[in-house]
Design an enzyme around this catalytic site. Structure first.
Site, PDB file in Angstrom:
ATOM      1  N   ASP A 106     -23.085 -25.163  23.593  1.00 33.48           N
ATOM      2  CA  ASP A 106     -22.050 -25.699  24.480  1.00 33.48           C
ATOM      3  C   ASP A 106     -22.657 -26.021  25.849  1.00 33.48           C
ATOM      4  O   ASP A 106     -23.691 -25.467  26.231  1.00 33.48           O
ATOM      5  CB  ASP A 106     -20.931 -24.666  24.680  1.00 33.48           C
ATOM      6  CG  ASP A 106     -20.182 -24.389  23.391  1.00 33.48           C
ATOM      7  OD1 ASP A 106     -20.242 -25.232  22.477  1.00 33.48           O
ATOM      8  OD2 ASP A 106     -19.553 -23.317  23.308  1.00 33.48           O
TER       9      ASP A 106
HETATM   10  N1  URA Z   1     -21.031 -20.219  19.916  1.00 32.55           N
HETATM   11  C1  URA Z   1     -20.328 -20.735  20.959  1.00 32.55           C
HETATM   12  O1  URA Z   1     -19.154 -20.453  21.137  1.00 32.55           O
HETATM   13  N2  URA Z   1     -20.973 -21.570  21.775  1.00 32.55           N
HETATM   14  C2  URA Z   1     -22.279 -21.908  21.658  1.00 32.55           C
HETATM   15  O2  URA Z   1     -22.821 -22.659  22.459  1.00 32.55           O
HETATM   16  C3  URA Z   1     -22.988 -21.342  20.566  1.00 32.55           C
HETATM   17  C4  URA Z   1     -22.334 -20.500  19.716  1.00 32.55           C
END
Ligand code: URA
Length: 242
Positions: A106
């Site tokens: 993310d």
């Molecule tokens: N899980 C999440 O919620 N975000 C990420 O970036 C990776 C795994």
């Protein structure tokens, strides 16, 4: 044996358009295995032949593999009209190989991100069939309990009805803000954040620290990256073979 036209190689490596590269070659500045080559359409063996331009040896590789310590605020994509991407953080000498991130973190997640132009390895590392483990460090708003550990071990049902595979949650500190490590074997959209939502808690910081056999290099500051060593590449390949 991997063969490629000399003009294509030089152009890919940033020596100009095919036309410019043709002129450069004609001028006698390019040699292959010590012999000046004036015909830029010559085919080169990428594994064996040594190309020199103006006396400097080219470090041409078909594949590159990078490990980045992704900072928050950049997206895991190759290009985007509005947002800064992880590829925007790379120097030209790497961008010319067209690397792509292996999976997505993310925008606000930090940590280990592999980038490569090896499409096959990229695909295999992400394949849901292979269950490559991904380890994260997280800070959670709220007290993480042994009950949460148990629930994660059994798999939790996300907001869209998907039941996650068993995951390993380790509590480092349970407090107003808890600290945990978690290993998941799949990669659904916002998976860890959504898993904690199922137990009424919010992820406030997330960092990936391992992917398969690969550990994030402590020497890499946020936004920094380095090439994987040959051993690391081999370890990754072995991990997806099984
Ligand atoms: N899980 C999440 O919620 N975000 C990420 O970036 C990776 C795994």
């Amino acid at each position: 044996m991997t063969r490629e036209r000399l003009d294509k190689i030089l152009s890919n490596m940033g020596f100009g358009t095919r036309k410019e590269v043709k002129l450069l070659t004609k001028s006698g500045e390019v040699s292959v295995n010590g012999e000046i080559i004036k015909d830029s359409s010559k085919h080169i063996d990428l594994e064996k032949d040594v190309i020199e331009v103006c006396g400097e040896k080219l470090n041409y590789r078909k594949y590159i593999y990078l490990m980045m310590n992704k900072p928050s605020g950049v997206i895991s994509a190759t290009e985007d009209y509005y947002e800064k991407t992880v590829v925007d953080l790379l120097e030209d000498e790497y961008i010319i190989f067209n690397p792509a991130p292996v999976g997505r973190l993310d925008k606000d997640t930090e940590g280990l991100l592999i980038l490569t132009n090896d499409g096959e390895l990229n695909h295999m590392l992400l394949s849901p069939k292979r269950h490559v483990p991904k380890k994260y460090f997280a800070r959670i708003d709220g007290k993480v309990t042994l009950d949460d550990v148990k629930k994660f071990k059994n798999g939790v049902t996300l907001d869209d009805g998907y039941k996650t595979l068993p995951s390993e949650l380790k509590i480092i500190q349970s407090d107003e803000i808890s600290e945990v490590e978690i290993i998941i074997y799949e990669g659904k959209y916002h998976q860890i954040k959504r898993m904690f939502e199922t137990v009424g808690k919010k992820v406030v910081y997330l960092k990936r620290i391992e992917m398969g056999p690969l550990k994030l290099d402590d020497d890499l500051k946020l936004g920094e990256y380095r090439e994987l060593t040959d051993d690391e590449v081999e370890m990754l390949k072995q991990a997806v073979k099984r």
